[in-house]
Design a protein around this motif. Structure first.
Motif, short mmCIF file in Angstrom:
data_model
loop_
_atom_site.label_atom_id
_atom_site.label_comp_id
_atom_site.label_asym_id
_atom_site.label_seq_id
_atom_site.Cartn_x
_atom_site.Cartn_y
_atom_site.Cartn_z
N ARG A 123 0.84 -1.21 0.00
CA ARG A 123 0.00 0.00 0.00
C ARG A 123 0.87 1.25 0.00
O ARG A 123 0.58 2.23 -0.70
N GLY A 168 0.94 4.03 -2.91
CA GLY A 168 0.70 5.43 -2.57
C GLY A 168 1.77 6.37 -3.10
O GLY A 168 1.49 7.50 -3.47
N TYR A 228 -6.19 9.58 -1.38
CA TYR A 228 -6.34 8.49 -0.42
C TYR A 228 -5.89 7.20 -1.10
O TYR A 228 -6.42 6.84 -2.15
N THR A 229 -4.93 6.52 -0.51
CA THR A 229 -4.47 5.24 -1.06
C THR A 229 -5.35 4.13 -0.54
O THR A 229 -5.53 3.99 0.67
#
Length: 126
Positions: free
Chosen positions: A78, A82, A89-90
């Motif tokens: 994640r 990102g 918003y990841t």
């Protein structure tokens, strides 16, 4: 409009996760010791971009162990997504097994076991 955006985001996440697997960036022992083929078959991002479901296909190893290793590394994945994909918003990365390739291999084996030889059909057509 939102559908096109989520589809594009899904493709970008698929590229990032695929390259991570290809280049060996994920340091989990189950994944590093894998002798089989691990591939990302699909990524589904929900409309609000909170979750990204990453479907993984595994040939040659136990898929449950590979998925478990990827779940342990999901925070790192994640973080990397990102940094590469520019989003406010990841999404949380959730790995799921995809056995469609394995089912295709099994179907091919079943067809071969039936003894259907298509090469004879091709010779008759010539």
């Amino acid at each position: 409009m939102a559908y096109d955006r989520t589809r594009r985001i899904s493709e970008e996440i698929k590229k990032v996760v695929s390259s991570m697997l290809l280049e060996g960036e994920i340091k989990d022992t189950k994944i590093r010791q894998s002798k089989g083929l691990i591939s990302v078959t699909n990524v589904d991002v929900v409309r609000d971009l909170k979750y990204a479901y990453v479907y993984i296909s595994v040939l040659g190893d136990d898929p449950a162990e590979i998925i478990e290793g990827l779940k342990r590394a999901s925070g790192y994945v994640r973080n990397r997504v990102g940094r590469v994909v520019d989003l406010r918003y990841t999404p949380e990365i959730i790995f799921r097994p995809d056995d469609s390739i394995q089912k295709g291999v099994e179907m091919s084996k079943l067809i071969n076991e039936l003894g259907i030889d298509h090469s004879e059909d091709e010779k008759e057509e010539e």
